[in-house]
Design an enzyme around this catalytic site. Structure first.
Site, PDB file in Angstrom:
ATOM      1  N   ALA A  19       0.843  -1.240  -0.112  1.00 59.26           N
ATOM      2  CA  ALA A  19       0.072   0.017   0.196  1.00 59.26           C
ATOM      3  C   ALA A  19       0.918   0.901  -0.077  1.00 59.26           C
ATOM      4  O   ALA A  19       2.022   1.317   0.481  1.00 59.26           O
ATOM      5  CB  ALA A  19      -0.932   0.064   1.356  1.00 59.26           C
ATOM      6  N   GLY A  22       0.503  -4.780   0.813  1.00 60.41           N
ATOM      7  CA  GLY A  22      -0.527  -5.037   0.199  1.00 60.41           C
ATOM      8  C   GLY A  22      -0.476  -5.563  -1.358  1.00 60.41           C
ATOM      9  O   GLY A  22      -1.426  -6.120  -1.818  1.00 60.41           O
ATOM     10  N   GLU A  68       4.549  -4.816   7.237  1.00 56.33           N
ATOM     11  CA  GLU A  68       3.759  -3.789   8.052  1.00 56.33           C
ATOM     12  C   GLU A  68       4.350  -3.771   9.396  1.00 56.33           C
ATOM     13  O   GLU A  68       4.441  -2.558   9.860  1.00 56.33           O
ATOM     14  CB  GLU A  68       2.413  -4.179   8.148  1.00 56.33           C
ATOM     15  CG  GLU A  68       1.844  -4.110   6.723  1.00 56.33           C
ATOM     16  CD  GLU A  68       1.996  -5.194   6.092  1.00 56.33           C
ATOM     17  OE1 GLU A  68       2.646  -6.183   6.020  1.00 56.33           O
ATOM     18  OE2 GLU A  68       1.197  -5.242   4.887  1.00 56.33           O
TER      19      GLU A  68
HETATM   20  N1  COA Z   1       4.563   3.085  -0.799  1.00 54.11           N
HETATM   21  C1  COA Z   1       4.813   4.202  -1.537  1.00 54.11           C
HETATM   22  N2  COA Z   1       6.046   4.465  -2.362  1.00 54.11           N
HETATM   23  C2  COA Z   1       6.834   3.358  -2.373  1.00 54.11           C
HETATM   24  C3  COA Z   1       6.398   2.132  -1.520  1.00 54.11           C
HETATM   25  C4  COA Z   1       5.306   2.090  -0.924  1.00 54.11           C
HETATM   26  N3  COA Z   1       4.856   0.975  -0.481  1.00 54.11           N
HETATM   27  N4  COA Z   1       7.460   1.294  -2.121  1.00 54.11           N
HETATM   28  C5  COA Z   1       8.496   1.791  -2.772  1.00 54.11           C
HETATM   29  N5  COA Z   1       7.991   2.996  -2.955  1.00 54.11           N
HETATM   30  C6  COA Z   1       8.749   4.221  -3.752  1.00 54.11           C
HETATM   31  C7  COA Z   1       9.828   4.621  -2.923  1.00 54.11           C
HETATM   32  O1  COA Z   1       9.514   5.766  -2.136  1.00 54.11           O
HETATM   33  C8  COA Z   1      10.561   5.353  -4.031  1.00 54.11           C
HETATM   34  O2  COA Z   1       9.995   6.295  -4.476  1.00 54.11           O
HETATM   35  P1  COA Z   1      10.985   7.750  -4.833  1.00 54.11           P
HETATM   36  O3  COA Z   1      11.945   7.119  -6.242  1.00 54.11           O
HETATM   37  O4  COA Z   1      10.226   8.735  -5.271  1.00 54.11           O
HETATM   38  O5  COA Z   1      11.824   8.077  -3.705  1.00 54.11           O
HETATM   39  C9  COA Z   1      10.591   4.372  -5.136  1.00 54.11           C
HETATM   40  O6  COA Z   1       9.256   3.786  -5.018  1.00 54.11           O
HETATM   41  C10 COA Z   1      11.523   3.301  -5.368  1.00 54.11           C
HETATM   42  O7  COA Z   1      11.719   2.587  -4.210  1.00 54.11           O
HETATM   43  P2  COA Z   1      13.177   2.462  -3.266  1.00 54.11           P
HETATM   44  O8  COA Z   1      12.918   2.210  -1.837  1.00 54.11           O
HETATM   45  O9  COA Z   1      14.072   3.441  -4.067  1.00 54.11           O
HETATM   46  O10 COA Z   1      13.712   1.061  -4.199  1.00 54.11           O
HETATM   47  P3  COA Z   1      14.598   0.090  -3.685  1.00 54.11           P
HETATM   48  O11 COA Z   1      15.037  -0.941  -4.591  1.00 54.11           O
HETATM   49  O12 COA Z   1      15.630   0.699  -2.998  1.00 54.11           O
HETATM   50  O13 COA Z   1      13.915  -0.629  -2.313  1.00 54.11           O
HETATM   51  C11 COA Z   1      11.996  -2.003  -1.460  1.00 54.11           C
HETATM   52  C12 COA Z   1      12.805  -1.495  -2.702  1.00 54.11           C
HETATM   53  C13 COA Z   1      10.916  -2.789  -2.010  1.00 54.11           C
HETATM   54  C14 COA Z   1      12.840  -2.872  -0.684  1.00 54.11           C
HETATM   55  C15 COA Z   1      11.508  -0.822  -0.569  1.00 54.11           C
HETATM   56  O14 COA Z   1      11.074   0.289  -1.716  1.00 54.11           O
HETATM   57  C16 COA Z   1      10.625  -0.839   0.241  1.00 54.11           C
HETATM   58  O15 COA Z   1      11.010  -1.130   1.498  1.00 54.11           O
HETATM   59  N6  COA Z   1       9.309  -0.538   0.135  1.00 54.11           N
HETATM   60  C17 COA Z   1       8.428  -0.607   1.229  1.00 54.11           C
HETATM   61  C18 COA Z   1       7.889  -1.881   1.123  1.00 54.11           C
HETATM   62  C19 COA Z   1       6.737  -1.968   2.472  1.00 54.11           C
HETATM   63  O16 COA Z   1       6.987  -1.471   3.704  1.00 54.11           O
HETATM   64  N7  COA Z   1       5.325  -2.285   1.986  1.00 54.11           N
HETATM   65  C20 COA Z   1       4.502  -2.211   2.846  1.00 54.11           C
HETATM   66  C21 COA Z   1       3.663  -1.021   3.047  1.00 54.11           C
HETATM   67  S1  COA Z   1       2.342  -0.971   4.039  1.00 54.11           S
END
Ligand code: COA
Length: 263
Positions: free
Chosen positions: A69, A114, A137
Site C-alpha cells: 500500500a 498490500g 507492516e
Molecule cells: N509506498 C509508497 N512508495 C513506495 C513504496 C510504498 N509501499 N515502495 C516503494 N516506494 C517508492 C519509493 O519511495 C521510491 O520512490 P522515490 O523514487 O520517489 O523516492 C520508489 O518507490 C522506489 O523505491 P526504493 O525504495 O528507492 O527502491 P529500492 O530498490 O531501494 O527498495 C523496496 C525496494 C521494495 C525494498 C523498498 O522500496 C521498500 O521497502 N518499500 C516499502 C515496502 C513496504 O514496507 N511495504 C508495506 C507497506 S504497508
C-alpha cells in the site's frame, strides 16, 4: 486489445483472457487509492461485459509486482480514516477473489505488504525467480490491512504465517514455493508466457463448472465442512443442468473431444 481508460493500470483482453498490469513502476506499483479504484472499476467492467474467462495480474517494470500500500498515503491517516482505508482495500480484493473468474497472479518482483495481499487474494500464484514476498507492516508499527492476517496464515498454515507476519521478513521465490505461497517458479522472461498459457487453458474449461469450483473452494473460508459440503452438492447439481455438462459427458462416451459453449 489494450484499453487506455486507466491511469494506473493497463488492461488488455485477448482470447477471453484479461491481463491487468499495475502501472506505477516509478513507485514500484505501490497501491494507492487511485490504483484500488481503477482495480475495482476493472473488476466491475469484466463482470458486466462477461467475455473474460480468466484473469492474469502482474506489475509493470523490472522490479515489482507491488511494493505495498502507498506508505505516503497511510502516513497521513487518523484511526477512523485508516479503518476505512483498510476496509476499502479488503472490499476490492474480496471482489477479485469472489468474481467467479480464475485470477492468476504473475509475481514478477517485490510483492510486499498490500502487494503480497493482492497476490494472496488471487486464486493461483506463479512467481519469477526474482520475486520476493513479505508482510513488512510490523516494521512500520502496523499490521496488514488488506486481508494478509487471514489469507497468509490460511495458505501457509498459522505457524509459518505468524512467523512472517511477526518478523516482517522478506522471502525469495524458492522459500515461497517451499511454504506453499506460490505454485510454480519460472525464469523472468518466461513468467508471463506461462501465466498466459495457464489462463488460456483454464479459460477453455466449461465456464459454469469453473465458477462453481471457485465458489465451492472459497466456502472453506466462510463456513464449516458441513455447510461447505452442502454448497458443493448444490453446485454439482447446478453443473448437471448445463449444456457443457451434457457435451462433456457425451464426448467422453463417444470417445471424442468436447466442444464447450460455456452455457
Ligand atoms: N509506498 C509508497 N512508495 C513506495 C513504496 C510504498 N509501499 N515502495 C516503494 N516506494 C517508492 C519509493 O519511495 C521510491 O520512490 P522515490 O523514487 O520517489 O523516492 C520508489 O518507490 C522506489 O523505491 P526504493 O525504495 O528507492 O527502491 P529500492 O530498490 O531501494 O527498495 C523496496 C525496494 C521494495 C525494498 C523498498 O522500496 C521498500 O521497502 N518499500 C516499502 C515496502 C513496504 O514496507 N511495504 C508495506 C507497506 S504497508
Amino acid at each position: 486489445m489494450e484499453n487506455k481508460a486507466y491511469e494506473n493500470l493497463i488492461f488488455e483482453e485477448r482470447d477471453n483472457v484479461a491481463m491487468i498490469i499495475l502501472n506505477r513502476p516509478q513507485k514500484l506499483n505501490a497501491l494507492n487509492t487511485e490504483v484500488l479504484k481503477e482495480l475495482e472499476a476493472v473488476i466491475n467492467k469484466i463482470k458486466v461485459e462477461g467475455s473474460t474467462r480468466a484473469i492474469v495480474i502482474t506489475g509493470s517494470g523490472e522490479k515489482a509486482f507491488a511494493a505495498g500500500a502507498d506508505i505516503g498515503e497511510i502516513n497521513k491517516l487518523d484511526s477512523l480514516k485508516a479503518k476505512k482505508f483498510s476496509e476499502y482495500g479488503q472490499k476490492v480484493f474480496s471482489m477479485l477473489e469472489e468474481c467467479g473468474i480464475p485470477v492468476i497472479a504473475a509475481v514478477n518482483g517485490y510483492a510486499l505488504g498490500g502487494g503480497c495481499e493482492l497476490a494472496l487474494a488471487c486464486h493461483i500464484r506463479l512467481a519469477s525467480e526474482t520475486a520476493k514476498f513479505g508482510q513488512p507492516e510490523v516494521k512500520l508499527g502496523l499490521i496488514p490491512g488488506y486481508g494478509g492476517t487471514q489469507r497468509l496464515a490460511r495458505l501457509t498454515g498459522t505457524g509459518r504465517g505468524i512467523e512472517l507476519l511477526l518478523t516482517g521478513e522478506t522471502i525469495d521465490a524458492q522459500e515461497a514455493l517451499r511454504i506453499g505461497l506460490v505454485n510454480r517458479i519460472y525464469q523472468k522472461d518466461e513468467l508471463l508466457i506461462r501465466a498466459n498459457e495457464l489462463a488460456i487453458m483454464i479459460a477453455s474449461q466449461p465456464r459454469e463448472a469453473v465458477a462453481l469450483i471457485l465458489q465451492s473452494v472459497l466456502m472453506i473460508n466462510k463456513c464449516g465442512l458441513k455447510a461447505g459440503l452442502e454448497f458443493e452438492a448444490g453446485s454439482f447439481g447446478v453443473c448437471c443442468s448445463t449444456n457443457d455438462f451434457k457435451e462433456g459427458t457425451a464426448a467422453f462416451m463417444e470417445k471424442r473431444n468436447p466442444k464447450f459453449t460455456h452455457s
